[in-house]
Design a protein around this motif. Structure first.
Motif, PDB file in Angstrom:
ATOM      1  N   GLU A  68       0.836  -1.210   0.000  1.00  0.00           N
ATOM      2  CA  GLU A  68       0.000   0.000   0.000  1.00  0.00           C
ATOM      3  C   GLU A  68       0.866   1.254   0.000  1.00  0.00           C
ATOM      4  O   GLU A  68       0.555   2.230  -0.689  1.00  0.00           O
ATOM      5  N   VAL A  69       1.940   1.241   0.791  1.00  0.00           N
ATOM      6  CA  VAL A  69       2.860   2.384   0.827  1.00  0.00           C
ATOM      7  C   VAL A  69       3.477   2.581  -0.555  1.00  0.00           C
ATOM      8  O   VAL A  69       3.536   3.706  -1.070  1.00  0.00           O
ATOM      9  N   LEU A  70       3.914   1.506  -1.197  1.00  0.00           N
ATOM     10  CA  LEU A  70       4.501   1.606  -2.534  1.00  0.00           C
ATOM     11  C   LEU A  70       3.474   2.142  -3.533  1.00  0.00           C
ATOM     12  O   LEU A  70       3.785   3.017  -4.345  1.00  0.00           O
ATOM     13  N   ALA A  71       2.247   1.646  -3.455  1.00  0.00           N
ATOM     14  CA  ALA A  71       1.190   2.083  -4.378  1.00  0.00           C
ATOM     15  C   ALA A  71       0.829   3.554  -4.183  1.00  0.00           C
ATOM     16  O   ALA A  71       0.307   4.192  -5.101  1.00  0.00           O
ATOM     17  N   ALA A  72       1.116   4.110  -3.011  1.00  0.00           N
ATOM     18  CA  ALA A  72       0.837   5.527  -2.749  1.00  0.00           C
ATOM     19  C   ALA A  72       1.910   6.441  -3.327  1.00  0.00           C
ATOM     20  O   ALA A  72       1.768   7.668  -3.269  1.00  0.00           O
ATOM     21  N   GLN A  73       2.961   5.876  -3.894  1.00  0.00           N
ATOM     22  CA  GLN A  73       4.034   6.659  -4.511  1.00  0.00           C
ATOM     23  C   GLN A  73       3.752   6.752  -6.013  1.00  0.00           C
ATOM     24  O   GLN A  73       3.924   5.763  -6.741  1.00  0.00           O
ATOM     25  N   PRO A  74       3.319   7.918  -6.516  1.00  0.00           N
ATOM     26  CA  PRO A  74       2.962   8.019  -7.930  1.00  0.00           C
ATOM     27  C   PRO A  74       4.074   7.576  -8.890  1.00  0.00           C
ATOM     28  O   PRO A  74       3.797   6.912  -9.890  1.00  0.00           O
ATOM     29  N   PHE A  75       5.325   7.896  -8.592  1.00  0.00           N
ATOM     30  CA  PHE A  75       6.404   7.507  -9.496  1.00  0.00           C
ATOM     31  C   PHE A  75       6.546   5.989  -9.540  1.00  0.00           C
ATOM     32  O   PHE A  75       6.753   5.402 -10.613  1.00  0.00           O
ATOM     33  N   SER A  76       6.424   5.340  -8.391  1.00  0.00           N
ATOM     34  CA  SER A  76       6.518   3.881  -8.343  1.00  0.00           C
ATOM     35  C   SER A  76       5.429   3.241  -9.189  1.00  0.00           C
ATOM     36  O   SER A  76       5.675   2.269  -9.909  1.00  0.00           O
ATOM     37  N   THR A  77       4.232   3.789  -9.106  1.00  0.00           N
ATOM     38  CA  THR A  77       3.119   3.301  -9.912  1.00  0.00           C
ATOM     39  C   THR A  77       3.392   3.529 -11.395  1.00  0.00           C
ATOM     40  O   THR A  77       3.148   2.645 -12.222  1.00  0.00           O
ATOM     41  N   LEU A  78       3.917   4.689 -11.735  1.00  0.00           N
ATOM     42  CA  LEU A  78       4.205   5.038 -13.128  1.00  0.00           C
ATOM     43  C   LEU A  78       5.129   4.020 -13.787  1.00  0.00           C
ATOM     44  O   LEU A  78       4.910   3.619 -14.933  1.00  0.00           O
ATOM     45  N   ILE A  79       6.166   3.578 -13.075  1.00  0.00           N
ATOM     46  CA  ILE A  79       7.121   2.654 -13.687  1.00  0.00           C
ATOM     47  C   ILE A  79       6.791   1.184 -13.442  1.00  0.00           C
ATOM     48  O   ILE A  79       7.509   0.303 -13.893  1.00  0.00           O
ATOM     49  N   GLY A  80       5.701   0.915 -12.738  1.00  0.00           N
ATOM     50  CA  GLY A  80       5.256  -0.466 -12.542  1.00  0.00           C
ATOM     51  C   GLY A  80       5.990  -1.231 -11.463  1.00  0.00           C
ATOM     52  O   GLY A  80       6.015  -2.468 -11.482  1.00  0.00           O
ATOM     53  N   ALA A  81       6.572  -0.532 -10.496  1.00  0.00           N
ATOM     54  CA  ALA A  81       7.310  -1.198  -9.418  1.00  0.00           C
ATOM     55  C   ALA A  81       6.366  -2.022  -8.545  1.00  0.00           C
ATOM     56  O   ALA A  81       5.214  -1.641  -8.331  1.00  0.00           O
ATOM     57  N   ARG A  82       6.887  -3.142  -8.048  1.00  0.00           N
ATOM     58  CA  ARG A  82       6.094  -3.986  -7.154  1.00  0.00           C
ATOM     59  C   ARG A  82       7.024  -4.648  -6.141  1.00  0.00           C
ATOM     60  O   ARG A  82       8.188  -4.924  -6.426  1.00  0.00           O
TER      61      ARG A  82
END
Length: 140
Positions: free
Chosen positions: A11-25
């Protein structure tokens, strides 16, 4: 939140717009360390077809900080890190594996290996990093 709750960490990772943009998981998060994965899309490559160094730096930064979170909890920020690029990262996925080396009540020192995974599943270390994170007071 439990210090080792992968769902809360995601959830913390998903709240980071840049992380979402590059598809990080996050594929692993626990007392033994964390693994952060980034699928290598064409937009993340440099002119020679390798993963851009900024992508590897992002992976190191976030993996190191999430690793620190396993010791300190979620209210932390990176205080600094160094990265050494060992070879070009050419493949389908970058994975940053990080773990805590030492921690106090307020700060954690972590190390990270960044591997590139090819289509056939083979892996090569392409970078290594070390860094730390510190607790912050988010009520300010």
């Amino acid at each position: 939140m439990s210090s080792f709750d992968i769902e809360r960490a995601r959830e913390v990772l998903a709240a980071q717009p840049f992380s979402t943009l590059i598809g990080a998981r996050l594929s692993a998060y626990g007392p033994d360390g964390v693994s952060l994965e980034i699928p290598l899309q064409p937009e993340l490559l440099q002119q020679f077809g390798f993963a851009h160094g900024g992508v590897l730096s992002y992976a190191a930064d976030n993996a190191l900080t999430f690793a620190a979170g396993t010791a300190l909890g979620p209210s932390i920020v990176t205080t600094g890190f160094t990265i050494d690029y060992l070879r070009p990262a050419q493949g389908v996925l970058v994975r940053a594996d990080a773990h805590v080396v030492e921690s106090t009540k307020r700060q954690a020192l972590c190390r990270c290996e960044i591997v590139v995974v090819t289509e056939d599943g083979s892996e090569k270390v392409c970078a290594a990093a070390q860094g730390s994170a510190r607790l912050i007071d988010i009520s300010r």
